[in-house]
Motif scaffolding. Structure first.
Motif, short mmCIF file in Angstrom:
data_model
loop_
_atom_site.label_atom_id
_atom_site.label_comp_id
_atom_site.label_asym_id
_atom_site.label_seq_id
_atom_site.Cartn_x
_atom_site.Cartn_y
_atom_site.Cartn_z
N ASN A 21 0.84 -1.20 0.00
CA ASN A 21 0.00 0.00 0.00
C ASN A 21 0.88 1.25 0.00
OD1 ASN A 21 0.48 1.08 2.68
ND2 ASN A 21 -0.79 -0.57 3.50
N PRO A 22 0.32 2.40 -0.40
CA PRO A 22 1.12 3.63 -0.52
C PRO A 22 1.84 4.05 0.77
CG PRO A 22 -0.98 3.90 -1.61
CD PRO A 22 -1.03 2.58 -0.89
N LYS A 23 1.23 3.83 1.90
CA LYS A 23 1.88 4.19 3.18
C LYS A 23 3.12 3.33 3.40
CE LYS A 23 0.86 5.11 8.01
NZ LYS A 23 -0.15 5.09 9.05
N GLN A 24 2.99 2.03 3.14
CA GLN A 24 4.13 1.13 3.25
C GLN A 24 5.21 1.51 2.24
OE1 GLN A 24 1.95 -2.57 2.61
NE2 GLN A 24 2.74 -3.34 4.56
N MET A 25 4.77 1.89 1.04
CA MET A 25 5.70 2.28 -0.03
C MET A 25 6.58 3.44 0.42
SD MET A 25 5.89 0.84 -3.04
CE MET A 25 4.61 -0.08 -3.80
N ASN A 26 5.95 4.48 0.98
CA ASN A 26 6.71 5.65 1.42
C ASN A 26 7.65 5.30 2.56
OD1 ASN A 26 5.67 7.41 -0.47
ND2 ASN A 26 3.93 7.99 0.82
N GLY A 27 7.21 4.45 3.46
CA GLY A 27 8.08 4.00 4.55
C GLY A 27 9.28 3.24 4.04
N LEU A 28 9.04 2.34 3.09
CA LEU A 28 10.13 1.58 2.50
C LEU A 28 11.08 2.49 1.73
CD1 LEU A 28 8.46 -1.70 1.18
CD2 LEU A 28 10.19 -1.50 2.96
N LYS A 29 10.54 3.47 1.04
CA LYS A 29 11.37 4.39 0.27
C LYS A 29 12.36 5.11 1.17
CE LYS A 29 11.25 8.44 -2.72
NZ LYS A 29 10.41 9.44 -3.39
N TYR A 62 8.62 -7.05 -1.94
CA TYR A 62 8.20 -5.72 -1.47
C TYR A 62 9.26 -4.68 -1.79
CZ TYR A 62 4.10 -7.30 1.20
OH TYR A 62 2.87 -7.78 1.57
N VAL A 63 10.51 -5.05 -1.59
CA VAL A 63 11.60 -4.12 -1.89
C VAL A 63 11.59 -3.81 -3.39
CG1 VAL A 63 14.11 -3.88 -2.04
CG2 VAL A 63 13.05 -4.74 0.05
N SER A 64 11.46 -4.83 -4.21
CA SER A 64 11.43 -4.64 -5.66
C SER A 64 10.25 -3.75 -6.06
CB SER A 64 11.34 -5.99 -6.36
OG SER A 64 11.31 -5.81 -7.75
N ALA A 65 9.09 -4.00 -5.49
CA ALA A 65 7.91 -3.19 -5.80
C ALA A 65 8.13 -1.74 -5.38
CB ALA A 65 6.68 -3.77 -5.10
N ALA A 66 8.66 -1.53 -4.18
CA ALA A 66 8.90 -0.17 -3.69
C ALA A 66 9.90 0.57 -4.57
CB ALA A 66 9.39 -0.22 -2.24
N VAL A 67 10.97 -0.10 -4.94
CA VAL A 67 11.98 0.54 -5.79
C VAL A 67 11.38 0.88 -7.15
CG1 VAL A 67 14.16 0.17 -7.02
CG2 VAL A 67 13.97 -0.46 -4.62
N ASN A 68 10.65 -0.04 -7.73
CA ASN A 68 10.04 0.19 -9.04
C ASN A 68 9.05 1.35 -9.01
OD1 ASN A 68 10.70 -1.78 -11.36
ND2 ASN A 68 10.76 -3.03 -9.53
N VAL A 69 8.19 1.39 -8.00
CA VAL A 69 7.15 2.41 -7.93
C VAL A 69 7.73 3.76 -7.49
CG1 VAL A 69 5.04 3.11 -6.73
CG2 VAL A 69 5.28 0.78 -7.60
N CYS A 70 8.53 3.77 -6.43
CA CYS A 70 9.03 5.02 -5.86
C CYS A 70 10.16 5.66 -6.67
CB CYS A 70 9.50 4.79 -4.43
SG CYS A 70 8.19 4.29 -3.31
N PHE A 71 11.01 4.84 -7.26
CA PHE A 71 12.17 5.37 -7.97
C PHE A 71 12.07 5.22 -9.49
CE2 PHE A 71 13.56 4.13 -3.72
CZ PHE A 71 14.12 5.32 -3.27
N ASN A 72 11.04 4.50 -9.93
CA ASN A 72 10.79 4.28 -11.35
C ASN A 72 11.95 3.59 -12.05
OD1 ASN A 72 9.02 4.40 -13.50
ND2 ASN A 72 9.80 6.34 -14.24
#
Length: 141
Positions: A21-29, A62-72
């Motif tokens: 979810n977006p909240k988790q994404m920002n935390g992981l970023k 999750y790390v891969s998803a966060a990197v892909n979404v947050c850092f493109n």
């Protein structure tokens, strides 16, 4: 582009990106940036997405998803981006002028000169040597 075996890849939408979810994404970023940049793990040749996931106490998907979404970009591209930014600093530093490209490459975490040159070219559109010469030429103007 043929030079340095760089190919443009089509973007694919991975299904697992929606698992975080977006909240988790920002935390992981924030945590990813902290580990890779502040702790300088990008310089470690053996530091993988799997080890990053272990340090974050999560899984590599999750790390891969966060990197892909947050850092493109993917994990390897993100790490190489940080390495190239550091290499640019070193290449433009007068104190590092006498260092060979292999030494710069090693200092920023690349395991070989070929991958350093290919990544540098991919991110900057020029070779490390061209970049260094541009920096030197700008100083003399």
């Amino acid at each position: 582009m043929v030079k340095y075996n760089i190919n443009n890849k089509d973007k694919k939408e991975a299904a697992y990106r929606s698992l975080v979810n977006p909240k988790q994404m920002n935390g992981l970023k924030v945590k990813i940036v902290n580990i890779l940049l502040k702790k300088k793990k990008y310089r470690d040749k053996d530091y993988s997405a799997k080890r990053l996931a272990e340090d974050l106490k999560t899984n590599s998907r999750y790390v891969s998803a966060a990197v892909n979404v947050c850092f493109n970009m993917n994990y390897t591209s993100l790490v190489n981006k940080y390495r190239i930014e550091k290499a640019k600093v070193l290449l433009s530093d007068k104190k590092c002028r006498n260092l060979r490209m292999e030494e710069i490459s090693d200092m920023v975490g690349f395991s070989n000169r070929q991958s350093f040159y290919a990544s540098f070219y991919r991110f900057t559109g020029m070779t490390p040597r061209q970049y260094k010469m541009d920096c030197i030429n700008k100083e003399t103007i």
